[in-house]
Design a protein around this motif. Structure first.
Motif, PDB file in Angstrom:
ATOM      1  N   GLN A 174      66.451  66.955  63.535  1.00 48.78           N
ATOM      2  CA  GLN A 174      65.169  66.676  64.334  1.00 48.78           C
ATOM      3  C   GLN A 174      65.930  65.591  65.316  1.00 48.78           C
ATOM      4  N   PRO A 175      65.036  65.217  66.768  1.00 42.56           N
ATOM      5  CA  PRO A 175      65.557  64.675  67.630  1.00 42.56           C
ATOM      6  C   PRO A 175      66.411  63.354  67.557  1.00 42.56           C
ATOM      7  N   THR A 176      67.100  63.115  67.992  1.00 39.97           N
ATOM      8  CA  THR A 176      67.845  61.803  67.891  1.00 39.97           C
ATOM      9  C   THR A 176      67.519  60.924  69.168  1.00 39.97           C
ATOM     10  N   LYS A 177      67.338  59.008  68.522  1.00 41.33           N
ATOM     11  CA  LYS A 177      66.773  58.607  69.483  1.00 41.33           C
ATOM     12  C   LYS A 177      67.562  58.033  70.164  1.00 41.33           C
ATOM     13  N   LYS A 178      68.145  57.141  70.951  1.00 38.68           N
ATOM     14  CA  LYS A 178      69.118  56.618  71.688  1.00 38.68           C
ATOM     15  C   LYS A 178      68.448  55.653  71.483  1.00 38.68           C
ATOM     16  N   ASN A 179      69.564  53.655  70.988  1.00 40.34           N
ATOM     17  CA  ASN A 179      69.081  53.285  71.372  1.00 40.34           C
ATOM     18  C   ASN A 179      69.691  52.703  73.137  1.00 40.34           C
ATOM     19  N   MET A 180      68.523  51.208  73.135  1.00 41.22           N
ATOM     20  CA  MET A 180      68.554  50.438  74.510  1.00 41.22           C
ATOM     21  C   MET A 180      69.871  50.813  75.576  1.00 41.22           C
ATOM     22  N   ALA A 181      71.392  50.730  75.097  1.00 37.42           N
ATOM     23  CA  ALA A 181      72.550  50.688  76.113  1.00 37.42           C
ATOM     24  C   ALA A 181      73.314  51.467  75.954  1.00 37.42           C
ATOM     25  N   GLY A 182      72.132  52.699  74.878  1.00 34.77           N
ATOM     26  CA  GLY A 182      73.365  54.535  74.442  1.00 34.77           C
ATOM     27  C   GLY A 182      74.395  54.052  74.598  1.00 34.77           C
ATOM     28  N   SER A 183      74.595  53.142  73.299  1.00 36.76           N
ATOM     29  CA  SER A 183      76.021  52.963  72.856  1.00 36.76           C
ATOM     30  C   SER A 183      75.897  53.732  71.651  1.00 36.76           C
ATOM     31  N   LYS A 184      75.283  54.486  71.003  1.00 34.66           N
ATOM     32  CA  LYS A 184      74.874  55.228  69.576  1.00 34.66           C
ATOM     33  C   LYS A 184      73.508  55.920  69.932  1.00 34.66           C
ATOM     34  N   ARG A 185      73.266  57.275  69.121  1.00 34.24           N
ATOM     35  CA  ARG A 185      71.991  57.394  68.873  1.00 34.24           C
ATOM     36  C   ARG A 185      71.542  57.414  67.265  1.00 34.24           C
ATOM     37  N   VAL A 186      70.723  57.969  67.093  1.00 31.88           N
ATOM     38  CA  VAL A 186      70.304  57.258  65.765  1.00 31.88           C
ATOM     39  C   VAL A 186      68.894  58.843  64.948  1.00 31.88           C
ATOM     40  N   CYS A 187      69.330  59.150  63.916  1.00 29.20           N
ATOM     41  CA  CYS A 187      68.717  60.162  63.303  1.00 29.20           C
ATOM     42  C   CYS A 187      67.296  59.356  62.771  1.00 29.20           C
ATOM     43  N   PRO A 188      65.969  59.834  63.009  1.00 24.60           N
ATOM     44  CA  PRO A 188      64.711  58.546  62.437  1.00 24.60           C
ATOM     45  C   PRO A 188      64.952  59.756  61.204  1.00 24.60           C
ATOM     46  N   SER A 189      64.455  61.012  61.017  1.00 25.92           N
ATOM     47  CA  SER A 189      64.688  61.122  59.165  1.00 25.92           C
ATOM     48  C   SER A 189      66.051  60.360  58.265  1.00 25.92           C
ATOM     49  N   ASN A 190      66.834  60.592  59.031  1.00 23.94           N
ATOM     50  CA  ASN A 190      67.968  60.335  57.823  1.00 23.94           C
ATOM     51  C   ASN A 190      68.294  59.495  57.947  1.00 23.94           C
ATOM     52  N   LYS A 191      68.561  58.917  58.838  1.00 24.71           N
ATOM     53  CA  LYS A 191      69.052  57.426  59.694  1.00 24.71           C
ATOM     54  C   LYS A 191      71.063  57.544  60.040  1.00 24.71           C
ATOM     55  N   ILE A 192      70.939  58.708  60.279  1.00 24.49           N
ATOM     56  CA  ILE A 192      72.702  59.078  60.329  1.00 24.49           C
ATOM     57  C   ILE A 192      72.704  58.528  61.527  1.00 24.49           C
ATOM     58  N   ILE A 193      74.096  58.135  62.463  1.00 21.49           N
ATOM     59  CA  ILE A 193      74.108  57.478  63.487  1.00 21.49           C
ATOM     60  C   ILE A 193      74.658  58.157  64.144  1.00 21.49           C
ATOM     61  N   TYR A 194      75.122  58.044  65.629  1.00 16.50           N
ATOM     62  CA  TYR A 194      75.892  59.610  66.139  1.00 16.50           C
ATOM     63  C   TYR A 194      76.516  58.535  67.361  1.00 16.50           C
ATOM     64  N   TYR A 195      77.717  58.028  67.185  1.00 17.49           N
ATOM     65  CA  TYR A 195      78.336  57.388  68.354  1.00 17.49           C
ATOM     66  C   TYR A 195      79.191  57.985  69.617  1.00 17.49           C
ATOM     67  N   PRO A 196      79.113  57.400  70.972  1.00 16.61           N
ATOM     68  CA  PRO A 196      79.729  59.222  71.514  1.00 16.61           C
ATOM     69  C   PRO A 196      81.550  59.748  71.137  1.00 16.61           C
ATOM     70  N   GLN A 197      81.885  60.390  71.914  1.00 15.00           N
ATOM     71  CA  GLN A 197      83.079  60.198  71.195  1.00 15.00           C
ATOM     72  C   GLN A 197      83.940  60.740  71.705  1.00 15.00           C
ATOM     73  N   MET A 198      85.936  60.687  72.135  1.00 22.51           N
ATOM     74  CA  MET A 198      86.247  61.285  72.785  1.00 22.51           C
ATOM     75  C   MET A 198      87.871  61.822  72.140  1.00 22.51           C
ATOM     76  N   ALA A 199      87.940  63.516  73.182  1.00 19.93           N
ATOM     77  CA  ALA A 199      89.319  64.144  71.936  1.00 19.93           C
ATOM     78  C   ALA A 199      90.302  63.133  72.759  1.00 19.93           C
ATOM     79  N   PRO A 200      91.336  63.039  71.121  1.00 18.19           N
ATOM     80  CA  PRO A 200      92.677  62.461  71.821  1.00 18.19           C
ATOM     81  C   PRO A 200      93.531  63.520  72.271  1.00 18.19           C
ATOM     82  N   VAL A 201      94.217  63.311  73.752  1.00 12.01           N
ATOM     83  CA  VAL A 201      95.248  64.336  74.531  1.00 12.01           C
ATOM     84  C   VAL A 201      95.463  63.449  74.520  1.00 12.01           C
ATOM     85  N   VAL A 202      97.299  64.298  74.211  1.00 14.87           N
ATOM     86  CA  VAL A 202      98.514  63.957  74.151  1.00 14.87           C
ATOM     87  C   VAL A 202      99.230  64.288  76.277  1.00 14.87           C
TER      88      VAL A 202
END
Ligand SMILES: NC(=O)c1ccc[n+]([C@@H]2O[C@H](COP(=O)([O-])OP(=O)(O)OC[C@H]3O[C@@H](n4cnc5c(N)ncnc54)[C@H](O)[C@@H]3O)[C@@H](O)[C@H]2O)c1
Ligand SMILES: [Mg+2]
Length: 350
Positions: A174-202
């Motif tokens: 399903q489409p996820t919905k961003k919060n106003m600030a854009g610090s996360k996205r939420v799936c309205p159907s199952n409430k899973i929260i997605y946060y912006p990710q970074m990949a660690p590099v040495v």
């Protein structure tokens, strides 16, 4: 404690409190905007917007430098109206920081697909004329921006890219919905929260006590050498990632390592670059380059690196065929400079 020392300490702590206080209030304000959609929407009224088109920031050139213009909400609304776009689109913007006076800063991409966009990509030249600037590839412009703009624009681009790539829930589809600030996205159907990710590099500057190891990939600009870098594997510590990458890419075994600093890096996706100095045993320095990863690797003397740092102008160095180093803003440059200025980096304690 002498009277003088007592006064000096109280003065110092007074100034320290004042500095900390400004920083703390700013941080708490940004936290509130991330948590509270209404507060964030209100902050847009007095905020400023950095504009992008298909992840390229709007820049204005003055001499050799680029500047990133900012627009008020009113200016943005009239721009969208002029180009027949829904002002609802402003809700796609993401919060990227604020001033000490709590003017909130946002970034908005006018070119990426949005449910409310009308032929956004077709309007790019007209928008550039209207905005008196051009949407410029960030990789090209990064090193000609001041540090503050460079940091804001790399954060903005990384966040806009993440939202563009995470519009659907990977569990429900399903489409996820961003919060106003854009610090996360939420799936309205199952409430899973997605946060912006970074990949660690040495990123590691290896030394044998007197020389340092610099490498180049075929994708680097001609003549540029850098410190050795690699993505962390899942389950690895920072130390394990450094040891593995050095062994994988140049066939050497790290004896000791020391953390130096870190940097957010937006290319090709968002990475957290974690910079370290490492040493190998002076008797075991024979390099075996992994040609699947690198084009070349070599040991460079203190003098060679110090000279390259002093003359670090890619244009002239490319012309005369000498090697050159990454620009100042890249953490690789900082790491190499630190090694040149503090020889102690190559004789780390056990
Ligand atoms: N800021 C700096 O000073 C600086 C300097 C050097 C490199 N870098 C960055 O460091 C990054 C990593 O360096 P590298 O290319 O040598 O890495 P690397 O040695 O790990 O090799 C890249 C390969 O790793 C694999 N990989 C594993 N995890 C990945 C992930 N999460 N994302 C993408 N690929 C993944 C892919 O097969 C890719 O081709 C590069 O993106 C580069 O832009 C930054
Ligand atoms: Mg690598």
């Amino acid at each position: 404690m002498s009277l003088y020392c007592g006064i000096a300490c109280r003065r110092k702590s007074f100034w320290y409190f004042r500095l900390l206080s400004t920083y703390v209030t700013k941080t708490r304000y940004l936290f509130e905007l991330k948590e509270d959609d209404d507060a964030c929407k209100k902050a847009q009224q007095t905020g400023a917007f950095y504009l992008f088109h298909s992840l390229a920031p709007l820049l204005q050139k003055s001499g050799h430098q680029y500047q990133a213009p900012r627009h008020s909400l009113l200016e943005l609304e009239s721009l969208l109206a002029k180009f027949g776009q829904d002002i609802q689109r402003i809700e796609d913007s993401v919060l990227i920081g604020c001033s000490e006076q709590h003017e909130a800063w946002f970034a908005l991409d006018l070119g990426l697909n949005s449910s409310s966009s009308i032929n956004a990509s077709l309007q790019k030249p007209e928008m550039e004329t209207e905005l008196k600037g051009s949407f410029t590839e960030l990789r090209k412009a990064l090193f000609q921006l001041n540090t503050k703009d460079a940091s804001l624009l790399t954060t903005a681009q990384a966040l806009l890219r993440w939202h563009d790539a995470h519009q659907f829930c990977s569990r429900s589809g399903q489409p996820t919905k961003k919060n106003m600030a854009g610090s996360k996205r939420v799936c309205p159907s199952n409430k899973i929260i997605y946060y912006p990710q970074m990949a660690p590099v040495v990123i590691t500057l290896v030394s044998d006590g007197t020389r340092c190891l610099l490498v180049r990939q075929s994708s680097f600009p001609k003549g540029m050498y850098s410190a050795l870098a690699g993505f962390c594997d899942i389950g690895e510590s920072l130390e394990e990632a450094v040891r593995r990458e050095v062994a994988e890419e140049v066939g050497l075994e790290v004896e000791r390592l020391q953390y130096s600093a870190s940097q957010h890096w937006p290319f090709p996706n968002s990475s957290l670059m974690i910079a370290c100095h490492a040493t190998v045993h002076p008797g075991q320095t024979e390099i075996q380059v992994n040609l699947k990863e690198l084009e070349a690797a070599g040991w460079f003397s203190h003098d060679e690196v110090a000279t390259a740092l002093r003359k670090n102008n890619p244009y002239t160095q490319q012309q005369y065929g000498t090697f050159w180093l990454p620009p100042k803003l890249a953490i690789a440059h900082q790491l190499i400079k630190e090694w040149v200025e503090k020889p102690s980096c190559s004789t780390l304690p056990a």
